[in-house]
Scaffold this motif. Structure first.
Motif, PDB file in Angstrom:
ATOM      1  N   VAL A  42       0.854  -1.182   0.000  1.00 18.84           N
ATOM      2  CA  VAL A  42       0.000   0.000   0.000  1.00 18.84           C
ATOM      3  C   VAL A  42       0.891   1.233   0.000  1.00 18.84           C
ATOM      4  O   VAL A  42       1.619   1.495   0.953  1.00 18.84           O
ATOM      5  N   GLY A  43       0.866   1.995  -1.092  1.00 23.18           N
ATOM      6  CA  GLY A  43       1.675   3.214  -1.195  1.00 23.18           C
ATOM      7  C   GLY A  43       2.656   3.139  -2.344  1.00 23.18           C
ATOM      8  O   GLY A  43       3.518   2.253  -2.375  1.00 23.18           O
ATOM      9  N   GLY A  44       2.559   4.089  -3.284  1.00 22.45           N
ATOM     10  CA  GLY A  44       3.393   4.073  -4.479  1.00 22.45           C
ATOM     11  C   GLY A  44       4.471   5.130  -4.490  1.00 22.45           C
ATOM     12  O   GLY A  44       4.782   5.690  -5.547  1.00 22.45           O
ATOM     13  N   GLY A  45       5.072   5.412  -3.325  1.00 20.92           N
ATOM     14  CA  GLY A  45       6.241   6.280  -3.266  1.00 20.92           C
ATOM     15  C   GLY A  45       7.507   5.453  -3.277  1.00 20.92           C
ATOM     16  O   GLY A  45       7.498   4.254  -3.610  1.00 20.92           O
ATOM     17  N   PHE A  46       8.627   6.078  -2.899  1.00 19.62           N
ATOM     18  CA  PHE A  46       9.909   5.370  -2.923  1.00 19.62           C
ATOM     19  C   PHE A  46       9.871   4.076  -2.114  1.00 19.62           C
ATOM     20  O   PHE A  46      10.393   3.050  -2.539  1.00 19.62           O
ATOM     21  N   THR A  47       9.271   4.112  -0.925  1.00 17.66           N
ATOM     22  CA  THR A  47       9.275   2.918  -0.079  1.00 17.66           C
ATOM     23  C   THR A  47       8.511   1.787  -0.733  1.00 17.66           C
ATOM     24  O   THR A  47       9.017   0.666  -0.864  1.00 17.66           O
ATOM     25  N   GLY A  48       7.277   2.068  -1.141  1.00 15.96           N
ATOM     26  CA  GLY A  48       6.457   1.016  -1.725  1.00 15.96           C
ATOM     27  C   GLY A  48       7.006   0.508  -3.044  1.00 15.96           C
ATOM     28  O   GLY A  48       7.080  -0.706  -3.279  1.00 15.96           O
ATOM     29  N   VAL A  49       7.418   1.422  -3.910  1.00 13.64           N
ATOM     30  CA  VAL A  49       7.921   1.024  -5.228  1.00 13.64           C
ATOM     31  C   VAL A  49       9.192   0.198  -5.096  1.00 13.64           C
ATOM     32  O   VAL A  49       9.365  -0.829  -5.771  1.00 13.64           O
ATOM     33  N   ASN A  50      10.098   0.616  -4.212  1.00  9.62           N
ATOM     34  CA  ASN A  50      11.348  -0.128  -4.081  1.00  9.62           C
ATOM     35  C   ASN A  50      11.181  -1.443  -3.337  1.00  9.62           C
ATOM     36  O   ASN A  50      11.929  -2.394  -3.587  1.00  9.62           O
ATOM     37  N   THR A  51      10.208  -1.510  -2.444  1.00 12.32           N
ATOM     38  CA  THR A  51       9.885  -2.814  -1.860  1.00 12.32           C
ATOM     39  C   THR A  51       9.380  -3.751  -2.954  1.00 12.32           C
ATOM     40  O   THR A  51       9.734  -4.941  -2.987  1.00 12.32           O
ATOM     41  N   ALA A  52       8.583  -3.220  -3.874  1.00 15.70           N
ATOM     42  CA  ALA A  52       8.116  -4.026  -5.006  1.00 15.70           C
ATOM     43  C   ALA A  52       9.284  -4.484  -5.873  1.00 15.70           C
ATOM     44  O   ALA A  52       9.340  -5.650  -6.299  1.00 15.70           O
ATOM     45  N   ARG A  58      13.273 -10.985  -6.311  1.00 17.35           N
ATOM     46  CA  ARG A  58      13.356 -12.263  -5.593  1.00 17.35           C
ATOM     47  C   ARG A  58      12.295 -13.254  -6.053  1.00 17.35           C
ATOM     48  O   ARG A  58      12.181 -14.342  -5.491  1.00 17.35           O
ATOM     49  N   GLY A  59      11.495 -12.869  -7.044  1.00 24.01           N
ATOM     50  CA  GLY A  59      10.540 -13.804  -7.628  1.00 24.01           C
ATOM     51  C   GLY A  59       9.143 -13.786  -7.037  1.00 24.01           C
ATOM     52  O   GLY A  59       8.317 -14.642  -7.376  1.00 24.01           O
ATOM     53  N   TYR A  60       8.809 -12.813  -6.196  1.00 29.14           N
ATOM     54  CA  TYR A  60       7.482 -12.754  -5.596  1.00 29.14           C
ATOM     55  C   TYR A  60       6.467 -12.135  -6.553  1.00 29.14           C
ATOM     56  O   TYR A  60       6.801 -11.275  -7.377  1.00 29.14           O
ATOM     57  N   ASP A  61       5.219 -12.581  -6.403  1.00 31.01           N
ATOM     58  CA  ASP A  61       4.096 -12.007  -7.138  1.00 31.01           C
ATOM     59  C   ASP A  61       3.568 -10.841  -6.300  1.00 31.01           C
ATOM     60  O   ASP A  61       3.055 -11.030  -5.198  1.00 31.01           O
ATOM     61  N   VAL A  62       3.704  -9.616  -6.830  1.00 28.56           N
ATOM     62  CA  VAL A  62       3.430  -8.409  -6.051  1.00 28.56           C
ATOM     63  C   VAL A  62       2.340  -7.568  -6.699  1.00 28.56           C
ATOM     64  O   VAL A  62       2.312  -7.394  -7.920  1.00 28.56           O
ATOM     65  N   VAL A  63       1.448  -7.037  -5.854  1.00 27.59           N
ATOM     66  CA  VAL A  63       0.488  -6.014  -6.262  1.00 27.59           C
ATOM     67  C   VAL A  63       0.813  -4.744  -5.490  1.00 27.59           C
ATOM     68  O   VAL A  63       1.003  -4.780  -4.267  1.00 27.59           O
ATOM     69  N   THR A 387      13.113  -4.781   4.296  1.00 27.42           N
ATOM     70  CA  THR A 387      11.759  -5.339   4.389  1.00 27.42           C
ATOM     71  C   THR A 387      11.639  -6.560   3.489  1.00 27.42           C
ATOM     72  O   THR A 387      11.064  -7.580   3.883  1.00 27.42           O
ATOM     73  N   ALA A 388      12.185  -6.466   2.298  1.00 28.51           N
ATOM     74  CA  ALA A 388      12.182  -7.624   1.398  1.00 28.51           C
ATOM     75  C   ALA A 388      13.001  -8.772   1.986  1.00 28.51           C
ATOM     76  O   ALA A 388      12.616  -9.943   1.879  1.00 28.51           O
ATOM     77  N   GLU A 389      14.131  -8.430   2.609  1.00 30.82           N
ATOM     78  CA  GLU A 389      14.933  -9.469   3.270  1.00 30.82           C
ATOM     79  C   GLU A 389      14.113 -10.180   4.340  1.00 30.82           C
ATOM     80  O   GLU A 389      14.160 -11.411   4.464  1.00 30.82           O
ATOM     81  N   MET A 390      13.374  -9.403   5.130  1.00 32.29           N
ATOM     82  CA  MET A 390      12.549  -9.985   6.194  1.00 32.29           C
ATOM     83  C   MET A 390      11.500 -10.930   5.622  1.00 32.29           C
ATOM     84  O   MET A 390      11.318 -12.047   6.102  1.00 32.29           O
ATOM     85  N   ILE A 391      10.826 -10.491   4.573  1.00 36.34           N
ATOM     86  CA  ILE A 391       9.791 -11.327   3.954  1.00 36.34           C
ATOM     87  C   ILE A 391      10.397 -12.598   3.374  1.00 36.34           C
ATOM     88  O   ILE A 391       9.799 -13.676   3.426  1.00 36.34           O
ATOM     89  N   ALA A 392      11.631 -12.487   2.867  1.00 34.78           N
ATOM     90  CA  ALA A 392      12.304 -13.641   2.267  1.00 34.78           C
ATOM     91  C   ALA A 392      12.948 -14.560   3.308  1.00 34.78           C
ATOM     92  O   ALA A 392      13.556 -15.565   2.947  1.00 34.78           O
ATOM     93  N   GLY A 393      12.823 -14.202   4.592  1.00 37.62           N
ATOM     94  CA  GLY A 393      13.314 -15.097   5.637  1.00 37.62           C
ATOM     95  C   GLY A 393      14.576 -14.668   6.337  1.00 37.62           C
ATOM     96  O   GLY A 393      15.140 -15.435   7.121  1.00 37.62           O
ATOM     97  N   SER A 394      15.044 -13.456   6.095  1.00 35.89           N
ATOM     98  CA  SER A 394      16.245 -12.933   6.767  1.00 35.89           C
ATOM     99  C   SER A 394      15.877 -11.622   7.482  1.00 35.89           C
ATOM    100  O   SER A 394      16.102 -10.528   6.960  1.00 35.89           O
TER     101      SER A 394
END
Length: 433
Positions: A42-52, A58-63, A387-394
């Motif tokens: 939720v949020g299309g600024g730097f944080t949201g876009v770069n998390t995407a 890393r191969g995730y399906d993202v909305v 944040t992506a690292e956390m979601i990926a297990g680190s």
């Protein structure tokens, strides 16, 4: 408050220099269906876009859901300055996060600008990126602080080009006569933030991220598989990342109490002559002074002076923004008194009480990132990565931040702005001493 007014907002971009010179106008569809994904952001600024970007790599399906346009908020309106560092004084939290945590946060501060450097090169993003930045001294004590700061940075292992500049040396970079000297940092710089964020969104899209604009989130249903509801559709996902920062509103009251939308404003002059450009900023660097309500400025790629400031906790902008900022600009550069101002705009940045980014979890599968306190261009990129690292297990680096306590602003909605405005006035008076 006398002399101030509410920032006028529309669902399209603010009337800024950045919006007028964007390389590409985003026009993603609104979400009108019920869809599913691995992750919904939720949020299309730097944080949201770069998390995407990080998750798509890393191969995730993202909305990705944006209430208005990609980079509509602070990410597309800021001063465009790439400044290293994350938050303020991480060693305050050593008892919570350990010495390792303090050291990790410092290193993340250096990593943020490098992520931008790498991302621009990898995805060939045209965003006028340039390197070189100066903190400038108004009082002798500022030079002492800069000397201590430089030494501390080098002791910590910062290998960037750091140079303490006396008044005559500063003139090679910043032509303003009012400054006593400065600290040059070759690891920091400046760019066109809207073009960067749009370029990063296009990179995420090419890797499969589904982006929806004009899709305001109106509710979140928690559960084993949370559902994020927009005005016309919904997304069910394994995980949710909330990245709306100062523009989240009251979607999650717990988070709203811990971030204060504060105003900052920028003007852009007409394009200046080559002679004037060399006179004002011969080093083509980004510049900040050390005051609480600081001035910040730089040149655009087409030779305009972009001058920002007027930071305040009221959340309001001056009734005559252009005249107010012109007065501040000509105190630095009297030469610009008669130049035409082509653009003037304001926006909100998310302030946290302890000036550290706020990262954490709501339940088991909803995470949030907010409160960069006015320094978000580079930190958003490293916060997205961890944040992506956390979601990926680190989760180690994310967890350092999630262990830091973030208190709600005192006084509730009625009193917190006047209280903080009085506090800022106190620090402004200290700046004058």
């Amino acid at each position: 408050m006398f002399g101030l007014k509410k920032i006028a907002e529309t669902s399209e971009h603010a009337s800024s220099y950045y919006a007028a010179t964007a390389n590409w106008q985003t026009n993603y569809a609104s979400l009108v269906d019920d869809v599913s994904a691995d992750i919904v952001i939720v949020g299309g600024g730097f944080t949201g876009v770069n998390t995407a970007v990080e998750l798509a790599e890393r191969g995730y399906d993202v909305v990705l859901l944006e209430a208005n346009r990609i980079s509509w908020g602070a990410s597309g309106r800021n001063g465009g300055q790439i400044i290293g560092g994350v938050g303020h004084d991480a060693d305050r939290f050593e008892k919570k996060i350990s010495c390792d945590g303090v050291e990790a946060i410092y290193k993340m501060g250096l990593e943020g600008p490098e992520i931008i450097r790498e991302r621009v090169a990898k995805y060939q993003i045209d965003c006028d990126i340039k390197w070189g930045y100066c903190d400038v001294a108004i009082k002798p004590r500022h030079m002492k602080q800069f000397a201590q700061w430089k030494q501390w940075e080098q002791d910590q292992g910062n290998t960037n080009d750091l140079r303490l500049l006396e008044k005559d040396e500063l003139q090679q970079y910043v032509g303003a006569k009012k400054y006593l000297g400065g600290l040059y940092n070759g690891g920091n710089g400046h760019l066109h933030p809207l073009n960067l964020c749009i370029g990063e969104a296009r990179a995420a899209e090419k890797m499969g991220t589904r982006i929806y604009e004009q899709s305001r989130v109106v509710g979140i249903d928690q559960g084993a598989r949370p559902v994020v509801r927009t005005e016309q559709g919904s997304v069910s996902a394994k995980r949710v990342v909330l990245a709306g920062n100062a523009y989240m509103g009251d979607l999650v009251p717990k988070l709203a109490k811990r971030v204060l939308p504060s105003c900052s404003s920028v003007i852009a002059t007409e394009p200046l002559s080559e002679e004037m450009v060399k006179q004002l900023l011969p080093g083509d660097v980004a510049v900040c002074d050390p005051r609480t309500a600081l001035d910040y400025f730089r040149l655009s790629a087409d030779g305009r002076m972009l001058f920002g400031g007027l930071s305040n906790y009221t959340g309001l902008e001056p009734k005559d923004l252009v005249s107010t900022l012109r007065k501040k600009m000509t105190m630095v550069y009297p030469e610009l008194e008669s130049v035409r101002i082509d653009y003037g705009w304001s926006g909100h940045m998310g302030i946290g009480l302890n000036r550290m980014p706020q990262l954490g979890h709501i339940g088991d599968n909803i995470s949030y990132i907010q409160a960069y306190s006015g320094h978000g261009v580079a930190p958003t990129h490293i916060m997205a990565r961890i944040t992506a690292e956390m979601i990926a297990g680190s989760p180690t680096r994310f967890d350092y931040f999630s262990k830091i306590n973030h208190w709600p602003f005192p006084g509730g909605k009625l009193l917190r702005r006047p209280g903080l405005a009085i506090g800022m006035l106190y620090f402004k008076l200290l700046d004058e001493l």
